[in-house]
Design a protein around this motif. Structure first.
Motif, PDB file in Angstrom:
ATOM      1  N   VAL A  18       0.847  -1.188   0.000  1.00 17.10           N
ATOM      2  CA  VAL A  18       0.000   0.000   0.000  1.00 17.10           C
ATOM      3  C   VAL A  18       0.884   1.240   0.000  1.00 17.10           C
ATOM      4  O   VAL A  18       1.764   1.394   0.855  1.00 17.10           O
ATOM      5  CB  VAL A  18      -0.943   0.022   1.220  1.00 17.10           C
ATOM      6  CG1 VAL A  18      -1.746   1.325   1.246  1.00 17.10           C
ATOM      7  CG2 VAL A  18      -1.880  -1.175   1.192  1.00 17.10           C
ATOM      8  N   PHE A  19       0.655   2.114  -0.979  1.00 16.35           N
ATOM      9  CA  PHE A  19       1.383   3.372  -1.065  1.00 16.35           C
ATOM     10  C   PHE A  19       0.389   4.522  -0.931  1.00 16.35           C
ATOM     11  O   PHE A  19      -0.617   4.556  -1.634  1.00 16.35           O
ATOM     12  CB  PHE A  19       2.138   3.483  -2.386  1.00 16.35           C
ATOM     13  CG  PHE A  19       3.213   2.446  -2.560  1.00 16.35           C
ATOM     14  CD1 PHE A  19       4.378   2.507  -1.821  1.00 16.35           C
ATOM     15  CD2 PHE A  19       3.049   1.399  -3.452  1.00 16.35           C
ATOM     16  CE1 PHE A  19       5.373   1.541  -1.972  1.00 16.35           C
ATOM     17  CE2 PHE A  19       4.025   0.424  -3.611  1.00 16.35           C
ATOM     18  CZ  PHE A  19       5.193   0.503  -2.868  1.00 16.35           C
ATOM     19  N   THR A  20       0.691   5.455  -0.046  1.00 16.87           N
ATOM     20  CA  THR A  20      -0.206   6.574   0.208  1.00 16.87           C
ATOM     21  C   THR A  20       0.227   7.793  -0.598  1.00 16.87           C
ATOM     22  O   THR A  20       1.375   8.236  -0.503  1.00 16.87           O
ATOM     23  CB  THR A  20      -0.206   6.936   1.707  1.00 16.87           C
ATOM     24  OG1 THR A  20      -0.553   5.772   2.461  1.00 16.87           O
ATOM     25  CG2 THR A  20      -1.219   8.041   1.993  1.00 16.87           C
ATOM     26  N   LEU A  21      -0.699   8.320  -1.397  1.00 14.36           N
ATOM     27  CA  LEU A  21      -0.436   9.530  -2.164  1.00 14.36           C
ATOM     28  C   LEU A  21      -0.887  10.741  -1.360  1.00 14.36           C
ATOM     29  O   LEU A  21      -1.916  10.707  -0.691  1.00 14.36           O
ATOM     30  CB  LEU A  21      -1.165   9.504  -3.509  1.00 14.36           C
ATOM     31  CG  LEU A  21      -0.474   8.734  -4.637  1.00 14.36           C
ATOM     32  CD1 LEU A  21      -0.532   7.231  -4.390  1.00 14.36           C
ATOM     33  CD2 LEU A  21      -1.108   9.066  -5.986  1.00 14.36           C
ATOM     34  N   ASN A  22      -0.108  11.811  -1.437  1.00 14.30           N
ATOM     35  CA  ASN A  22      -0.414  13.025  -0.697  1.00 14.30           C
ATOM     36  C   ASN A  22      -1.346  13.924  -1.493  1.00 14.30           C
ATOM     37  O   ASN A  22      -1.286  13.974  -2.734  1.00 14.30           O
ATOM     38  CB  ASN A  22       0.863  13.817  -0.401  1.00 14.30           C
ATOM     39  CG  ASN A  22       1.792  13.068   0.525  1.00 14.30           C
ATOM     40  OD1 ASN A  22       1.361  12.282   1.360  1.00 14.30           O
ATOM     41  ND2 ASN A  22       3.090  13.315   0.383  1.00 14.30           N
ATOM     42  N   ARG A  23      -2.194  14.665  -0.768  1.00 14.17           N
ATOM     43  CA  ARG A  23      -2.874  15.777  -1.420  1.00 14.17           C
ATOM     44  C   ARG A  23      -1.812  16.741  -1.940  1.00 14.17           C
ATOM     45  O   ARG A  23      -0.772  16.920  -1.302  1.00 14.17           O
ATOM     46  CB  ARG A  23      -3.770  16.521  -0.422  1.00 14.17           C
ATOM     47  CG  ARG A  23      -5.037  15.765  -0.035  1.00 14.17           C
ATOM     48  CD  ARG A  23      -5.917  16.618   0.856  1.00 14.17           C
ATOM     49  NE  ARG A  23      -7.136  15.906   1.200  1.00 14.17           N
ATOM     50  CZ  ARG A  23      -8.214  15.849   0.429  1.00 14.17           C
ATOM     51  NH1 ARG A  23      -8.212  16.475  -0.726  1.00 14.17           N
ATOM     52  NH2 ARG A  23      -9.275  15.176   0.795  1.00 14.17           N
ATOM     53  N   LEU A  24      -2.063  17.345  -3.091  1.00 14.42           N
ATOM     54  CA  LEU A  24      -1.068  18.254  -3.652  1.00 14.42           C
ATOM     55  C   LEU A  24      -0.969  19.503  -2.787  1.00 14.42           C
ATOM     56  O   LEU A  24      -1.986  20.129  -2.464  1.00 14.42           O
ATOM     57  CB  LEU A  24      -1.456  18.628  -5.085  1.00 14.42           C
ATOM     58  CG  LEU A  24      -1.598  17.461  -6.066  1.00 14.42           C
ATOM     59  CD1 LEU A  24      -1.750  17.986  -7.488  1.00 14.42           C
ATOM     60  CD2 LEU A  24      -0.404  16.514  -5.991  1.00 14.42           C
TER      61      LEU A  24
END
Length: 436
Positions: A161-167
């Protein structure tokens, strides 16, 4: 029909939305996700090692999940297949698996990208398992929901699982500059309106580029748009709430910002809007738990336990009585004193931790379970705080050679004020101990 246009070379000449035209052509062009894609970051390491494993990309809308999956397939030289869990069923999955098997027999691998993977039921999620294990497909799933809640344990155990950040603001501004370069002109916005536009995007790059495209449609000779006029444009284009698409994040954002702004009546309104529109109450509760920790924090330490209790009350009571607990929680959070200092402190601490790498703790902070470790000085100089005056020995626990950092600075509101007094006392005693 689209295949015929593509074969004729006409599709590239057809009009495309700005967000589609600015879609990155390489992973190095993806903004805001360096923690996954920069040199030495997890996804980049997998590609460099030539072993792309099945993964789940978890993050809010407009952060690049689809783009990253497509570019991963290109870099790994895998055939890219894309399906949406909203529109696909068992028959569609069966066809995808058959095509992947045929490719494998021809020596070609397949990356299967499943958008909104959390919307597949347990049986559908289980159908991926044998094909992932056999290597017929490399699965990349995208979800806006917490995988721990929405995905089967069996599937999670076979995928990272990889978490993407809000820009962040810097990434959003970079996207605006790319849009202006593509259009060959500046957006007709005052600096204040430009700042408001980034703020209203709330980390969603696609939303911001779609809005930028609408603003580019304004006459080129018009005067710059002021913040008040921009707010009208944003409201005009806001989609009707539908829990099955991304627009539910707009209401979730309004709910959080209303609580943060201590507007209890507005917070109740947005929570009610979400629930009467059919939103899953668990989604609302998860957002409220985030608010309790992020926006209230130690100004009222009871906020987080109450948020957890509201979740448990809802699970125990069910509908409709469980919503009473949600209403109580919303009013408590909105009227509580606010402090994001713990949230900010931990964010800053993580940034420094990345910079300082693998510095050792000071010797007095580590145990010495063996004779050799004692001889090497492990545990030397440690003082047991409970035996010290005031239960405070005043030792420094930062790594040797690293200057002390000040991450946590409580507000003067609520319980934060009491914590600030303690920190001031401990800082004074620590300075006395060190002679500084």
């Amino acid at each position: 029909m689209s295949d015929l246009f593509g074969a004729a070379g006409l599709e590239q000449d057809a009009p495309h939305p700005l967000a589609d035209r600015l879609r990155p052509k390489a992973l190095s062009e993806v903004v805001g996700q360096d923690h996954l894609l920069a040199k030495g970051a997890p996804l980049r390491r997998m590609l460099d090692a030539g072993r792309l494993s099945s993964s789940i990309l978890w993050g809010p809308p407009g952060t690049g999940k689809t783009t990253i999956a497509r570019l991963l397939a290109e870099d790994a030289k895998l055939e890219f297949e894309q399906i949406s869990a909203i529109f696909s069923g068992v028959a569609d999955l069966r066809k995808v698996f058959e095509r992947a098997k045929a490719r494998r027999q021809a020596g070609k691998g397949t990356l299967l990208f499943v958008d909104e993977i959390h919307r597949f039921n347990k049986a559908q999620q289980d159908s991926f398992l044998p094909h992932v294990e056999s290597g017929v497909i490399t699965l990349i799933g995208a979800t806006t929901e917490n995988p721990s809640f929405e995905l089967n344990a069996a599937l999670l155990s076979r995928a990272q699982v990889f978490t993407l950040n809000r820009l962040d603001d810097e990434a959003l501004e970079l996207l605006l500059k790319r849009a202006e370069e593509a259009e060959g002109r500046k957006l007709p916005l005052t600096e204040e309106a430009r700042e408001l536009m980034r703020s209203m995007a709330d980390g969603d790059g696609r939303f911001m580029l779609n809005l930028a495209e609408e603003i580019f449609a304004e006459p080129e000779d018009r005067k710059p748009i002021e913040p008040k006029e921009l707010a009208v444009i944003i409201q005009r284009r806001a989609p009707v709430y539908d829990k099955s698409d991304e627009s539910h994040y707009n209401l979730a954002s309004a709910l959080q910002k209303s609580i943060r702004g201590s507007d209890v009546d507005a917070a109740l309104y947005w929570a009610a809007r979400m629930l009467v529109s059919g939103e899953d109450p668990r989604f609302v509760l998860r957002r409220l738990i985030v608010v309790a920790s992020e926006d209230i924090g130690n100004a009222d330490p009871q906020a987080l336990p109450l948020a957890i209790a509201a979740k448990e009350a809802y699970e125990f009571l069910g509908q409709p009585e469980g919503e009473i607990a949600i209403g109580q929680l919303v009013t408590y959070l909105a009227t509580a004193p606010k402090s994001n200092r713990a949230y900010v402190a931990f964010h800053n601490a993580k940034a420094v931790a990345k910079e300082t790498g693998s510095l050792m703790p000071p010797m007095h902070a580590v145990n010495a379970p063996t004779k050799l470790m004692k001889e090497l000085g492990y545990h030397k100089g440690y003082e047991y705080d409970h035996d010290a005056e005031g239960s405070f020995a005043g030792l420094n626990y930062f790594p040797d050679g690293m200057a002390r950092q000040k991450f946590y600075e409580p507000t003067q509101f609520g319980f934060d004020k009491e914590i600030a007094k303690r920190l001031e006392y401990w800082d004074k005693k620590r300075r006395e101990k060190s002679g500084s």
